[in-house]
Design a protein around this motif. Sequence first.
Motif, short mmCIF file in Angstrom:
data_model
loop_
_atom_site.label_atom_id
_atom_site.label_comp_id
_atom_site.label_asym_id
_atom_site.label_seq_id
_atom_site.Cartn_x
_atom_site.Cartn_y
_atom_site.Cartn_z
N CYS A 344 0.83 -1.20 0.00
CA CYS A 344 0.00 0.00 0.00
C CYS A 344 0.87 1.25 0.00
CB CYS A 344 -0.91 0.02 1.23
SG CYS A 344 -2.09 -1.35 1.30
N VAL A 345 0.48 2.24 -0.78
CA VAL A 345 1.18 3.52 -0.83
C VAL A 345 0.16 4.63 -0.61
CG1 VAL A 345 3.06 2.73 -2.32
CG2 VAL A 345 0.96 3.61 -3.34
N ASP A 346 0.64 5.73 -0.07
CA ASP A 346 -0.24 6.86 0.20
C ASP A 346 -0.77 7.44 -1.11
OD1 ASP A 346 -1.47 8.95 1.79
OD2 ASP A 346 0.09 10.28 0.98
N TYR A 347 -2.05 7.84 -1.09
CA TYR A 347 -2.66 8.47 -2.25
C TYR A 347 -2.93 9.94 -1.93
CZ TYR A 347 -5.87 9.40 -6.13
OH TYR A 347 -6.46 9.91 -7.24
N ASP A 348 -2.68 10.81 -2.88
CA ASP A 348 -2.92 12.22 -2.68
C ASP A 348 -4.42 12.48 -2.72
OD1 ASP A 348 -3.02 14.95 -2.58
OD2 ASP A 348 -1.67 15.31 -4.26
N ASP A 349 -5.05 12.51 -1.54
CA ASP A 349 -6.50 12.69 -1.46
C ASP A 349 -6.96 13.96 -2.15
OD1 ASP A 349 -6.36 10.44 0.04
OD2 ASP A 349 -6.83 11.38 1.96
N CYS A 350 -6.10 14.96 -2.22
CA CYS A 350 -6.49 16.24 -2.80
C CYS A 350 -6.76 16.14 -4.31
CB CYS A 350 -5.43 17.30 -2.52
SG CYS A 350 -5.20 17.63 -0.75
N LYS A 351 -6.38 15.01 -4.92
CA LYS A 351 -6.68 14.80 -6.34
C LYS A 351 -8.14 14.42 -6.55
CE LYS A 351 -2.03 13.27 -7.72
NZ LYS A 351 -1.24 12.15 -8.28
N ILE A 352 -8.82 14.04 -5.46
CA ILE A 352 -10.24 13.66 -5.56
C ILE A 352 -11.06 14.94 -5.62
CG2 ILE A 352 -12.13 12.41 -4.45
CD1 ILE A 352 -10.07 10.68 -3.05
#
Length: 410
Positions: A344-352
């Motif tokens: 698992c890797v962190d996802y840039d939530d701000c892209k949502i």
Amino acid sequence: MFRGFISDAAVCMSICVMGVFLCFLSGRCGSGQFQCNNGQCINTEWRCDGTKDCTDDSDELNCPPPSCSSQEFKCVTSGECIPQGFVCDGEEDCIDGSDEERSCGGRTCSPDQFTCQEGQCIPKKYRCDHVKDCVDNSDENNCNYPSCTEKTCANGACYNNSQHCNGLQDCRDGSDEFNCTTQHCPIHQYQCTNGYCIPQSFVCDHWDDCGDNSDEQGCVYQSCSGSEFTCTSGRCIPQRWVCDHFNDCGDYSDERGCDSDSRDCYPGEWGCPGSPVCIHMDKVCDGKPDCPGGTDETNSTAQQTCSHDRCSALSCEYGCHLSPQGGTCYCPDGFIVANDSRSCVDYDDCKIWGICDQLCEDRPGTHHCSCANGYFLEQGHVCKANISGNVVIVTLVVPVGVVFWSVKPW
């Protein structure tokens, strides 16, 4: 930060949290950093800001309650402050709706609620629980607090011995989960000397996964043969595993420079095979076709059967969900499956799009919303214009990123 990504600031300690391996900085945190109870280091400014950044949530424990001005109303659950003009306006501005649960227009509290002296409604279980929820503190007046026979929360409330360090927050201040060191690893996992759990496959793999190096003690490392690839860490893997879209080395050295056809789905989504469409993981193998061509369900013609058959071979870091391919790895909120199809890797939530009304700051596994000057943040992500005089500034944001400003009479 996950396994394979080492900070140059200090020694990185890999810790298993709910099956996900996070990299924490061992020892003392640097200046401008706050050290979580589990040793993780975060930005000092993230302490008591309403967003849980520590994996053990310790950055939001024992925080002083926000002080609202005489012109503001304090929400019951979140404690955020909103203008008094937003109270009883027919719109829930607090996450718990407490700004609309008071004696608005003659309305009264429901039977399962306690009525504060000034009219505020709070859950009845909050009465005499050592936490002041009413604006006037009337929920903690005239209380006959019992003497604790087993354990006592930091705020004075009582809880049972069985509730201590059980992974659940039984004290409202979370103190029942403080200083928990006892841990029993599930089957197929190795228990480090410090008590952390790691997969058995991580033992003697040239990586200090435990953080105390106990998983690399007494290991006999062999030199790689001519038919094997030598990972940066020293691990040996078959040459055919290089550039196969799996992180076999653990440090991605066998996948560097390889083309990747991985999809960029949001956290909690699954990429439909042969299509750019992403669907929620819960819809995979639910008996109803959601992907084009029904590729998310069993297809006897294509010899695709929903099952967990591949899960043991995948060695997913967090969890494995049944799929037509025999299982697929998934990650907790805020993370996505990496190119190795396992970790698992962190996802840039701000892209949502739309996750925050105005300003968004991505953080490991989460995000933090904020508003521009002249706006109030409510419900954690909504920005509402502050009332000033007889006009309200209204911001309209359209998907293409164009912003229109206008004013209208209030």
